[in-house]
Structure formats: C-alpha cells, structure tokens
Motif scaffolding. Structure first.
Motif, short mmCIF file in Angstrom:
data_model
loop_
_atom_site.label_atom_id
_atom_site.label_comp_id
_atom_site.label_asym_id
_atom_site.label_seq_id
_atom_site.Cartn_x
_atom_site.Cartn_y
_atom_site.Cartn_z
N LEU A 113 0.27 -36.42 -13.34
CA LEU A 113 0.01 -37.58 -12.48
C LEU A 113 -1.30 -38.26 -12.83
N ILE A 114 -2.24 -37.52 -13.38
CA ILE A 114 -3.57 -38.06 -13.63
C ILE A 114 -3.63 -38.88 -14.92
N ASN A 115 -3.04 -38.37 -16.02
CA ASN A 115 -3.10 -39.15 -17.26
C ASN A 115 -1.76 -39.79 -17.64
N GLU A 116 -0.77 -39.66 -16.74
CA GLU A 116 0.51 -40.36 -16.87
C GLU A 116 1.24 -40.01 -18.18
N LYS A 117 1.26 -38.70 -18.49
CA LYS A 117 1.86 -38.25 -19.75
C LYS A 117 2.76 -37.03 -19.49
N MET A 118 3.84 -36.91 -20.27
CA MET A 118 4.75 -35.78 -20.16
C MET A 118 4.30 -34.62 -21.05
N ALA A 171 -4.74 -35.92 -6.38
CA ALA A 171 -4.83 -36.35 -7.77
C ALA A 171 -5.89 -37.43 -7.95
N ILE A 172 -5.97 -38.35 -7.00
CA ILE A 172 -6.98 -39.41 -7.08
C ILE A 172 -8.37 -38.82 -6.91
N ALA A 173 -8.50 -37.85 -6.01
CA ALA A 173 -9.79 -37.17 -5.83
C ALA A 173 -10.20 -36.47 -7.13
N LYS A 174 -9.22 -35.91 -7.85
CA LYS A 174 -9.50 -35.26 -9.13
C LYS A 174 -9.97 -36.28 -10.17
N ILE A 175 -9.40 -37.48 -10.15
CA ILE A 175 -9.82 -38.53 -11.08
C ILE A 175 -11.27 -38.92 -10.80
N ILE A 176 -11.61 -39.05 -9.53
CA ILE A 176 -12.98 -39.40 -9.16
C ILE A 176 -13.94 -38.29 -9.58
N GLU A 177 -13.51 -37.05 -9.38
CA GLU A 177 -14.34 -35.90 -9.73
C GLU A 177 -14.55 -35.79 -11.24
N LYS A 178 -13.48 -36.03 -12.01
CA LYS A 178 -13.56 -35.88 -13.46
C LYS A 178 -12.71 -36.96 -14.13
N PRO A 179 -13.24 -38.19 -14.22
CA PRO A 179 -12.44 -39.32 -14.71
C PRO A 179 -11.90 -39.16 -16.13
N GLU A 180 -12.60 -38.37 -16.96
CA GLU A 180 -12.14 -38.21 -18.35
C GLU A 180 -10.78 -37.54 -18.44
N ASP A 181 -10.38 -36.81 -17.39
CA ASP A 181 -9.06 -36.17 -17.41
C ASP A 181 -7.92 -37.19 -17.46
N ALA A 182 -8.23 -38.43 -17.08
CA ALA A 182 -7.19 -39.46 -17.05
C ALA A 182 -6.88 -40.04 -18.42
N SER A 265 -8.58 -35.38 1.86
CA SER A 265 -7.46 -35.81 2.69
C SER A 265 -7.75 -37.12 3.43
N ASN A 266 -9.05 -37.46 3.60
CA ASN A 266 -9.34 -38.70 4.31
C ASN A 266 -10.19 -39.68 3.51
N PHE A 267 -10.44 -39.35 2.22
CA PHE A 267 -11.37 -40.21 1.48
C PHE A 267 -10.78 -41.59 1.20
N MET A 268 -9.44 -41.72 1.13
CA MET A 268 -8.83 -43.04 0.91
C MET A 268 -9.15 -43.96 2.08
N GLU A 269 -8.96 -43.43 3.29
CA GLU A 269 -9.24 -44.22 4.47
C GLU A 269 -10.73 -44.55 4.57
N LYS A 270 -11.58 -43.54 4.24
CA LYS A 270 -13.03 -43.75 4.27
C LYS A 270 -13.45 -44.79 3.23
N SER A 271 -12.77 -44.78 2.08
CA SER A 271 -13.09 -45.75 1.04
C SER A 271 -12.81 -47.17 1.51
N LEU A 272 -11.73 -47.33 2.29
CA LEU A 272 -11.41 -48.66 2.81
C LEU A 272 -12.47 -49.14 3.79
N GLU A 273 -13.07 -48.19 4.52
CA GLU A 273 -14.14 -48.57 5.45
C GLU A 273 -15.37 -49.04 4.71
#
Length: 435
Positions: A113-118, A171-182, A265-273
């Motif tokens: 899900l993070i780097n969109e590869k099979m 998965a999005i939290a993981k991207i933020i934590e370590k963007p190079e994984d994407a 679990s709530n960082f998406m909503e917090k990001s919108l704020e």
C-alpha cells in the motif's frame, strides 16, 4: 544451490543473528531495556523472538550508531561467504503494509500500500504457520530481496478487509514516519515524486517569490492552503493576503507542543484541523527545498535565532531546540546545512551548547546519517503522490462535510476564512458557491 538449501542457510543465519542479540555484551542489556520499554520483559520465548526482528533491523548502537548486523559481523569473523552475502541482503529489509492478493503454496502475492507495488514473497517457514491468512486481508510484514527473489521475514499483524480505513490510516502514518519507503523499491514512484517536487518548487517561487516563509502557527495553514489552491487550481493568491498571514511571534522560545502527540488513528482528523487549532502560539518555517520538497518546521525561526543573537541564553529552551532539530528525522541534513551556511558561528555555538567538538560533517553523519546516505523526500511531497492518502483525505473531508451540513450559520463567514463545515479549506473554495 537448491531452494531448500537456500531457505535453510537463510534461516540458520537469522537464528545466529538472534542468538547474538540475546548473548552479546553490548546488545543483550540494550535488548532487555528495549523489552522493558515495551512492557515485554516477562513475555514467553515465542513473543520475545518475534520482537527481536524489529529490534535487529531498527536499532543502532555505540557512538558510531552501528546497526545490529554490523556489530554481529564484527564479532563473528568466521562467517562464511554465503552468510556474509545473506547479511548484506538482510540489512536492506523493509517493513510495510500489504494487501494479501494471493496465497501460494510457498508464500504470498502481496500489494504494498505504501509504494504501490506488487511482490511475490517466499516464506522461510512452513505455510501452515500462516493458516487463516486469506486474500483481501491486510498484513504488516517485513520482507527482503536476495538477488531476484523476495523473502518473508515476519508477519507482525493481520487485519480484516473490514478494517480497511484503519489500515489506510496506519499506512499513511508509516509514510509520514519514513517517506523513503514509498519510493526506494519503486523507481517509477521515485521519478513521479521527483518530477512533482520540481514542478511544485517552481510554483512555490511563483506563489511567494521566496523559498522560505516565517510565520506563526495561527497563519501557517492559510499560507499552505494558498499554495495548495495555486497548485491544484492555478489561482494565484493576492499579495495582500500573503502579507496578512506573515506574522512574527512576540519572542522566540522553544517548548513542547502537546498537540503534536496524536495517535495514528486520529491524525487525519487532526491534520484537517491544522496548526491553527493548537492552543499555544509558536513560530513556523515553511521551507521549500528544491531537491527534497516542502517542509513545515515548527520553531525554525527560534532555531535560527540561537545563532543570530549575541546572547543565545536569552532564548528559552535553546539547548532543547537544537537537540530537537538534530534528533528529529523530519529535519533534513539539507536544512541543517542551510542554517550552517547562513550563520558562520553555527558549529562553534552548537559545540559550545552541546559540549561537543564536531565538525559539520561529523555532526551530520552522527545525527542525520540516513539523510546524508540517501535522498529522503519530505513527507508532504511524498503524500502528494500517494494514492491511499488521496483516497483517505477525500473520505475524511466528505465525512467532516456531512457532519457539518446542517445547522451552520454562514452569514458572518469571510470568503478567506476557514470554512465552518470542517473541510479545512477556505470558505471561497468550499461551501461559498453552494450558499
């Protein structure tokens, strides 16, 4: 070498590595401390062995910040050529969030899900150990590539397709934590992000006529939104609107912002704020690095002031501020270099405050080794190119708009105010056309 022989020697090497962790005079006490922080000191042997995997591949020890594999090799001079080769590949293993597409007789087909590869991965243990894992489920796995094949090191968690929304958030939290994984395992995604960064860098200059803006958290969201609108819709913000949102804090000081401590679990909503929802007022640097992308750095001006003023001790929290910028993985080596180039006293003052004697290169190699060794794009730039982030933001925004549809008084809302529906957008770009 047959497949069975290959799997056998890989498993034996991993076993030796695990035994080293629990017996070596350097790693043993550190691993016990690691277990204690996870409240896992009294777990059974099977659970403790499962925790060795993330420890081995995520921990750095000694003053030289050596990996566990490096320490293992230094303490085992009798390793065979095959074992050394396996360790080389193991050192490049990675953990990610996968959707199970197919269950095979000797492994799985997994979609990252993070780097969109099979990936087609081979299991190092018998497949009956994974009884119950079915297509459509999501799994948090660590895998590594050895020559042309991928191997499954561990499956640390499995979630049902019912939990898709929570999996996407993680998965999005993981991207933020370590963007190079994407992008590290996906050259096509790497090129896409690099092209996007180049394009957005041009637009940032067109939008603000600079690559660095200092403001307060109260106004940072508005400036970021102006940039987003310009990138998405080509609407150039008016100069007076930009100037109205460039403010200075009364005095520069560093302190802990409790609002940053959000669960995945709530960082998406917090990001919108946004930053403006935080109760405390602090300075923010909105920095565009033409090589790595957009960085939004709280206390950036305070960090710079430590080297700018004659008496740095007048700045509250000056030592913690320096340590925060050096220890925070979200602050790139490029950012530190930029400040060091701007202030000729950077290393002298840093060494004085930290009581060290580093050169700039030594400082960066110690604190920013990952950023020095490889290209790590900003989390924001990587998220712009992420399919799951786009999907999740659309879902969360829709939910927030649905919650706020009824009972809202729009009569006193200015066109440039944040829309009261909760979308995070300006009123003129959100509900104003509907009203």
């Amino acid at each position: 070498m047959s497949v069975i022989e290959k799997l056998s020697i890989i498993s034996e090497t991993i076993t030796k590595l695990m035994n080293f962790v629990i017996s070596n005079e350097i790693t043993k006490p550190d691993f016990e401390e690691y277990l204690a922080t996870l409240s896992a000191k009294h777990y059974d042997t099977t659970r403790v062995q499962a925790l060795i995997i993330p420890y081995v591949f995520e921990r750095r020890l000694t003053q030289d910040r050596k990996t566990i594999i490096q320490l293992f090799e230094e303490n085992n001079k009798e390793l065979t050529t095959e074992e050394k080769e396996i360790l080389k590949y193991l050192s490049k293993s990675f953990s990610s969030v996968f959707e199970v597409r197919r269950v095979l007789s000797n492994g799985f087909e997994l979609y990252n899900l993070i780097n969109e590869k099979m990936y087609k991965v081979l299991s190092l243990v018998k497949m009956n150990n994974f009884r119950g894992i079915t297509p459509g489920q999501f799994a948090l796995c660590r895998i590594f590539q050895m020559k042309e094949e991928f191997y499954l090191l561990e499956v640390s968690n499995v979630l049902s397709s019912i939990n898709k929304s929570e999996v996407y958030k993680y998965a999005i939290a993981k991207i933020i934590e370590k963007p190079e994984d994407a992008y590290e395992q996906n050259p096509k995604k790497f090129q896409q992000i690099q092209d996007l960064i180049k394009d957005f860098g041009i637009k940032f200059q067109e939008c603000f006529n600079t690559d660095e803006i200092i403001t307060t958290n109260e106004h940072a969201d508005n400036l970021i939104n102006m940039f987003n609108v310009y990138c998405d819709d080509g609407i150039m913000p008016e100069k007076k609107d930009i100037e109205a949102n460039i403010k200075q804090v009364e005095n520069n000081r560093y302190f802990t912002v409790s609002d940053f401590k959000n669960s995945y679990s709530n960082f998406m909503e917090k990001s919108l704020e946004g930053f403006s929802s935080h109760s405390a007022i602090y300075d923010i640097g909105i920095i565009y690095d033409k090589e790595l992308g957009l960085f939004v750095l709280p206390f950036y001006q305070t960090f710079c002031k430590i080297y700018e003023v004659e008496d740095y001790k007048t700045i509250q929290g000056y030592k913690d501020c320096i340590k925060s910028f050096l220890e925070n993985d979200k602050v790139s080596a490029n950012t530190i270099k930029k400040v060091a180039e701007k202030y000729t006293n950077f290393m002298e003052r840093t060494n004085e405050i930290l009581q060290t004697s580093y050169t700039l290169d030594e400082l960066l190699n110690y604190y920013k080794s990952d950023s020095v060794e490889k290209k790590i794009f900003s989390s924001a730039s990587v998220l712009y190119a992420s399919k799951i982030f786009e999907q999740m933001m659309g879902e969360v925004t829709t939910q927030e708009e649905q919650k706020s549809k009824e009972g809202i008084d729009y009569s006193h809302v200015g066109r440039n105010d944040k829309c009261p529906c909760g979308s995070g957008k300006k009123y003129k770009n959100c509900c104003m056309p509907k009203n």
